[in-house]
Design a protein around this motif. Sequence first.
Motif, PDB file in Angstrom:
ATOM      1  N   ASP B  61      -8.525  -5.903 -42.068  1.00 47.51           N
ATOM      2  CA  ASP B  61      -9.866  -5.801 -41.509  1.00 47.51           C
ATOM      3  C   ASP B  61      -9.804  -6.113 -40.010  1.00 47.51           C
ATOM      4  O   ASP B  61      -8.904  -6.831 -39.560  1.00 47.51           O
ATOM      5  CB  ASP B  61     -10.798  -6.809 -42.189  1.00 47.51           C
ATOM      6  N   LEU B  62     -10.750  -5.564 -39.267  1.00 47.21           N
ATOM      7  CA  LEU B  62     -10.749  -5.743 -37.813  1.00 47.21           C
ATOM      8  C   LEU B  62     -12.059  -6.359 -37.361  1.00 47.21           C
ATOM      9  O   LEU B  62     -13.093  -6.215 -38.016  1.00 47.21           O
ATOM     10  CB  LEU B  62     -10.588  -4.388 -37.114  1.00 47.21           C
ATOM     11  N   LEU B  63     -12.006  -7.007 -36.216  1.00 49.77           N
ATOM     12  CA  LEU B  63     -13.235  -7.435 -35.543  1.00 49.77           C
ATOM     13  C   LEU B  63     -13.345  -6.637 -34.250  1.00 49.77           C
ATOM     14  O   LEU B  63     -12.404  -6.632 -33.436  1.00 49.77           O
ATOM     15  CB  LEU B  63     -13.181  -8.930 -35.224  1.00 49.77           C
ATOM     16  N   LEU B  64     -14.474  -5.940 -34.090  1.00 47.99           N
ATOM     17  CA  LEU B  64     -14.668  -5.095 -32.910  1.00 47.99           C
ATOM     18  C   LEU B  64     -15.906  -5.559 -32.167  1.00 47.99           C
ATOM     19  O   LEU B  64     -16.823  -6.126 -32.771  1.00 47.99           O
ATOM     20  CB  LEU B  64     -14.887  -3.637 -33.335  1.00 47.99           C
ATOM     21  N   ALA B  65     -15.950  -5.298 -30.880  1.00 46.67           N
ATOM     22  CA  ALA B  65     -17.155  -5.625 -30.109  1.00 46.67           C
ATOM     23  C   ALA B  65     -18.276  -4.697 -30.557  1.00 46.67           C
ATOM     24  O   ALA B  65     -18.050  -3.489 -30.740  1.00 46.67           O
ATOM     25  CB  ALA B  65     -16.886  -5.441 -28.624  1.00 46.67           C
ATOM     26  N   ARG B  66     -19.464  -5.278 -30.768  1.00 42.55           N
ATOM     27  CA  ARG B  66     -20.582  -4.446 -31.226  1.00 42.55           C
ATOM     28  C   ARG B  66     -20.915  -3.345 -30.211  1.00 42.55           C
ATOM     29  O   ARG B  66     -21.378  -2.272 -30.572  1.00 42.55           O
ATOM     30  CB  ARG B  66     -21.825  -5.320 -31.443  1.00 42.55           C
ATOM     31  N   ASP B  67     -20.692  -3.656 -28.918  1.00 42.49           N
ATOM     32  CA  ASP B  67     -21.033  -2.651 -27.901  1.00 42.49           C
ATOM     33  C   ASP B  67     -19.900  -1.655 -27.683  1.00 42.49           C
ATOM     34  O   ASP B  67     -19.963  -0.808 -26.816  1.00 42.49           O
ATOM     35  CB  ASP B  67     -21.398  -3.338 -26.580  1.00 42.49           C
ATOM     36  N   GLY B  68     -18.846  -1.756 -28.480  1.00 44.37           N
ATOM     37  CA  GLY B  68     -17.738  -0.809 -28.372  1.00 44.37           C
ATOM     38  C   GLY B  68     -16.815  -1.117 -27.211  1.00 44.37           C
ATOM     39  O   GLY B  68     -15.873  -0.379 -26.957  1.00 44.37           O
ATOM     40  N   ALA B 205     -19.066 -15.612 -33.730  1.00 44.83           N
ATOM     41  CA  ALA B 205     -18.938 -14.418 -32.879  1.00 44.83           C
ATOM     42  C   ALA B 205     -19.984 -13.380 -33.269  1.00 44.83           C
ATOM     43  O   ALA B 205     -19.657 -12.362 -33.887  1.00 44.83           O
ATOM     44  CB  ALA B 205     -17.525 -13.841 -33.028  1.00 44.83           C
ATOM     45  N   PRO B 206     -21.234 -13.637 -32.932  1.00 42.42           N
ATOM     46  CA  PRO B 206     -22.283 -12.698 -33.330  1.00 42.42           C
ATOM     47  C   PRO B 206     -22.141 -11.333 -32.650  1.00 42.42           C
ATOM     48  O   PRO B 206     -22.699 -10.340 -33.135  1.00 42.42           O
ATOM     49  CB  PRO B 206     -23.576 -13.403 -32.882  1.00 42.42           C
ATOM     50  N   ASP B 207     -21.420 -11.304 -31.538  1.00 42.85           N
ATOM     51  CA  ASP B 207     -21.267 -10.026 -30.829  1.00 42.85           C
ATOM     52  C   ASP B 207     -20.140  -9.172 -31.411  1.00 42.85           C
ATOM     53  O   ASP B 207     -19.857  -8.096 -30.910  1.00 42.85           O
ATOM     54  CB  ASP B 207     -20.997 -10.286 -29.338  1.00 42.85           C
ATOM     55  N   LEU B 208     -19.486  -9.693 -32.454  1.00 46.62           N
ATOM     56  CA  LEU B 208     -18.387  -8.928 -33.050  1.00 46.62           C
ATOM     57  C   LEU B 208     -18.805  -8.351 -34.404  1.00 46.62           C
ATOM     58  O   LEU B 208     -19.605  -8.949 -35.123  1.00 46.62           O
ATOM     59  CB  LEU B 208     -17.142  -9.803 -33.232  1.00 46.62           C
ATOM     60  N   LEU B 209     -18.229  -7.215 -34.704  1.00 48.60           N
ATOM     61  CA  LEU B 209     -18.557  -6.496 -35.938  1.00 48.60           C
ATOM     62  C   LEU B 209     -17.290  -6.413 -36.780  1.00 48.60           C
ATOM     63  O   LEU B 209     -16.222  -6.057 -36.265  1.00 48.60           O
ATOM     64  CB  LEU B 209     -19.021  -5.081 -35.557  1.00 48.60           C
ATOM     65  N   ARG B 210     -17.423  -6.791 -38.066  1.00 48.69           N
ATOM     66  CA  ARG B 210     -16.233  -6.714 -38.927  1.00 48.69           C
ATOM     67  C   ARG B 210     -16.133  -5.305 -39.516  1.00 48.69           C
ATOM     68  O   ARG B 210     -17.097  -4.794 -40.086  1.00 48.69           O
ATOM     69  CB  ARG B 210     -16.345  -7.744 -40.047  1.00 48.69           C
ATOM     70  N   GLN B 211     -14.962  -4.708 -39.365  1.00 47.16           N
ATOM     71  CA  GLN B 211     -14.742  -3.365 -39.926  1.00 47.16           C
ATOM     72  C   GLN B 211     -13.665  -3.461 -40.994  1.00 47.16           C
ATOM     73  O   GLN B 211     -12.564  -3.973 -40.741  1.00 47.16           O
ATOM     74  CB  GLN B 211     -14.282  -2.395 -38.823  1.00 47.16           C
ATOM     75  N   GLY B 212     -13.985  -2.983 -42.196  1.00 46.37           N
ATOM     76  CA  GLY B 212     -13.026  -3.041 -43.300  1.00 46.37           C
ATOM     77  C   GLY B 212     -11.802  -2.174 -43.003  1.00 46.37           C
ATOM     78  O   GLY B 212     -11.886  -1.208 -42.249  1.00 46.37           O
ATOM     79  N   ALA B 213     -10.665  -2.575 -43.598  1.00 50.47           N
ATOM     80  CA  ALA B 213      -9.430  -1.812 -43.360  1.00 50.47           C
ATOM     81  C   ALA B 213      -9.610  -0.352 -43.739  1.00 50.47           C
ATOM     82  O   ALA B 213      -9.072   0.549 -43.096  1.00 50.47           O
ATOM     83  CB  ALA B 213      -8.292  -2.429 -44.172  1.00 50.47           C
ATOM     84  N   GLU B 214     -10.412  -0.113 -44.787  1.00 48.05           N
ATOM     85  CA  GLU B 214     -10.557   1.258 -45.275  1.00 48.05           C
ATOM     86  C   GLU B 214     -11.331   2.128 -44.287  1.00 48.05           C
ATOM     87  O   GLU B 214     -11.229   3.343 -44.302  1.00 48.05           O
ATOM     88  CB  GLU B 214     -11.236   1.263 -46.657  1.00 48.05           C
ATOM     89  N   ALA B 215     -12.127   1.484 -43.385  1.00 47.26           N
ATOM     90  CA  ALA B 215     -12.925   2.269 -42.444  1.00 47.26           C
ATOM     91  C   ALA B 215     -12.140   2.659 -41.190  1.00 47.26           C
ATOM     92  O   ALA B 215     -12.607   3.450 -40.390  1.00 47.26           O
ATOM     93  CB  ALA B 215     -14.162   1.479 -42.040  1.00 47.26           C
TER      94      ALA B 215
END
Lengths: 223, 805
Positions: B61-68, B205-215
């Motif tokens: 899984d990854l953590l990405l910035a919500r603003d990209g 880290a409210p500004d980060l979005l968790r993305q599942g490995a499958e995504a």
Amino acid sequence: MLLEIRDLSKSYPGPEPDRPVQVLRGVSLSLDAGQTLALTGESGSGKSTLLHLVAGLDHADAGQILLDGREVTRMDDTGRAALRRGTVGVIFQQFNLIPSLDVAANIGFQARLAGRADPARVLALAGALGLGAHLHKYPEQLSGGQQQRVAIARALAARPRLILADEPTGNLDEATAAEVMAQLLALVSEEGAALMMVTHSERMATQLSRRLHLRQGQLEPGP
Amino acid sequence: MTPAILSALAAHWRRNPLQFLTLVLGLAFATALWSGVQAINAEARQSYDRAAASLGEGQFDLLLARDGGWINAARFVALRRAGWLVTPLVEGQITPDAGAPLRLLGIEPLTAPAGMAAAGVARTDLAGFLAGRVLLADPETARRLTPPPAVLQGRQVRAEAGLAPGTVLADIGAAQRLLGREGQVSRLLILPDQPQNQPALDQIAPDLLRQGAEAAPDPARLTGSFHLNLTAFGALSFIVGLFIVHGAVGLAMEQRRPLVRTLRALGAPLRLLVGLMLAELLAIALLAGGLGVLLGYVVAAALLPDVAATIRGLYGASVSGTLELRAVWWLSGLGMALAGTALAASGALWRIARMPPLASAGGRAWAVASARRTLGMAGAGLGLLALAAGIAAFGQGGGLWLGFTLLAALLLGGVLILPPFLALALTLAQRRRMGPVAEWFLADTRQQLPGLGLALMALMLAMAANVGVATMVSSFRLTFTGFLDQRLSAALYVNAEPAGDLRALEAFLEAEARELLPILVTEASVAGWPAQIYGVRGGPTYRQNWHFLAGGAEAWDTLVAGRAVIVNEQLARRADLAPGDALTVLPGLVLPVAAVVGDYGNPVGQVILGEDLFRATFPEAAPRRFAVQADDPDTLRRALLRDHGLPTAAITDQAEQKALALAIFERTFAVTGALNVLTLAVAGFAMLMSLLTLAALRLPQLAPVWALGLTQRHLAGLELLRAGLLAAMTALLALPLGLGLAWALLSVVNVEAFGWRLPMFLFPADYARLGLAAMVAAGLAALWPAWRLARRPPAELLKVFANER
């Protein structure tokens, strides 16, 4: 004189490059309209070659062939093709019909090439040779004797001045051969054409008005 | 007994060297195109696997910035302190002095998970790696970076087999420095085994979005359709080649009938004879297959750089540009050659096995037997076409394999009805009154069909593929150009990333531009699919230029008001959405779909929100790019360069953007074009070999016509005419088949593979040119046999008649 051959020679490349095989050596003969001539000789004596040269199917090395007043030996490819279409009719031992055309189309083919299409004559020749019931069959559907009758009808349909037949009954049994030969001679006589026929058969040769024997490329009178 | 029989069988090939050559080359070409394509696919898959294994892509899984955008490195520290086991990644591009840009990946080997192979590699010289002195890359990339270009600032690159192609691996600190991103990371990777009781992620880290490995984008899945297309082309070429083999084997077996009859009469057992003939063919198949695999290597090596560039351009996945010899496609190529030969020869061997000892023989019997099969072919062909029609009518949406079944049924059905169609057309033509030569010509042409049928079928297959693929590509080009005109309607495109002060830049552009279109984007998972969420300003530019596939002009009003979304076709198809349907954009944000917009060339789904709603939903997201309408773009460009410190490359105009997009497009189809030409060339070869093989058999058919008064030149001319006529008739039937193929590609396969449907356009001038090319190719193939016929000494023709000489 319909056909006059003067001092005709022909050779083919032999197994050794510089030693051609001499097939005809200074052959001369003549044939008048209405005459029938049997050419006999051993295998390799040059009988078929002589026939092919007269038909314009091959070139001579030397000598002259005059057919109906025109010198065949000086003709180009187009001239010889025109000669084959309009002046001679050739009958081969292997029949050599056109496999893709039916019997009626095969019989009429040469006449149509020569610009002498005559469907009534095609029917008449087919009837005379016993092919009336086979007009829409293809060569592969016929017996050997029937195929040779088609070849004879094809040669006669164009009303040629000279019929050249190369062992026309060589592939047929004795009874069929006799029957086909009788029909050929009757039709040639009816048409007033000349016939030059290569044969191994003594019996066939004796049915023709003249007979010549080829030995090692040279003519000698027949027995 | 066996050596004697083998020697007698081999004598056939010695006496018919051209037939042997046809068989070997036909099979070699077929194997070459098949194994070439397989080699390319295998190389690409290997690259994806290496990338996935070395960097752990798709495993965590990854953590990405919500603003990209980039993540402040302090977030990493905060997460680790809170007990979250995460490791940072920095990703960017470096461009060496020459050539394509490379992917630079910075990792932190000490916190990297065990599943990341690259971290293991880095640990072999940990001190050098951590100090940033040593960078790692696959051998090909390492060679490219030796000596190190200026962009590496004096660092050495060490070759490590097993790393993803086109990627340079660095310690995170070194990567940040090389990219000018000190204190920033691209994403954080969440390790699989986390301790319990950590605080929730959105607290730290409210500004980060968790993305599942499958995504995470999976290159193997994204590029699957592309590789499937290549495989389909390889299979098509292989089938064209098999037509040649089938023809050559069929003719050889028929010519051997007298030999088989004689051998059987002399006491050779039938089973032994058939077994030896099969063994002989398989030995030839091994020889030709080996040759084919070598040729395939050459084809693959020639095409791979283009394929690699296409995949990089389309999907961003790196594929090694050099080819390795792999046992798997050696074996696959040889296997296909053996299986193909067995398949192509099975019918002929079966007929030999069932032949009575005294059966008639010869080429004519072969032709007659083939003619009898014509009716069966017509039935099978019509059945397959009916199946294709059934799939087209009722099977859409059934998956990519059903799409390819439709293509196969269409192509095979089409080619199977070719010989019956030609026979029927010639029979009908024969019914007209005509001269003797024309009558013979048509009858004789009809008789040649069994001998030429397979070559003509191969030609038709190649032509239909050409028409189909050319129509698809040209339709795509037209649609894509129109789409670019819609989408790239602004005068300038400004990349805001390098700007020092984003807010100031935006304010400047708001003041100076006639219309400013901020491009706001963030990544998300929508309806279970990876998607991009865009925020757009629904001004006149979009309203005037965008054409919806579904939905009306009022869509913009509802979008701007934040009461609806617009989705692209890909998402609409995948999630089965239509205008009016409700879409959950994010948990708690459910909006109706107002319109569906075409989005060609993009593999992922898109959801478009109004700007206000987007900014309210993603307050951290700042526009990274701007589209700008300006009355004087040149002055604006100069001002941006002068006052905002933007590099020249950050500002592109409409023409540059379009040229770039079209260049990627053209490159994408360069490989398809090359395979198209190769398939047509194989079909031309099939025609040449068939005509040459038949030329010897034709003498007994042509000699009587010559003897009856046609010149050899005339006959040769008719042979050329025949080839041209048959090619023209084949082209006539190939055209509707090709158009059917194009429809299937555009409306079925494309939808299944990429998620969008393309409108179909017709290109009559192109089809006429292709038809002419086919006739010229057939004419050229017939030229040599015709020339030989015209120049043949009369003595050779006389041999047909001569009993003696």
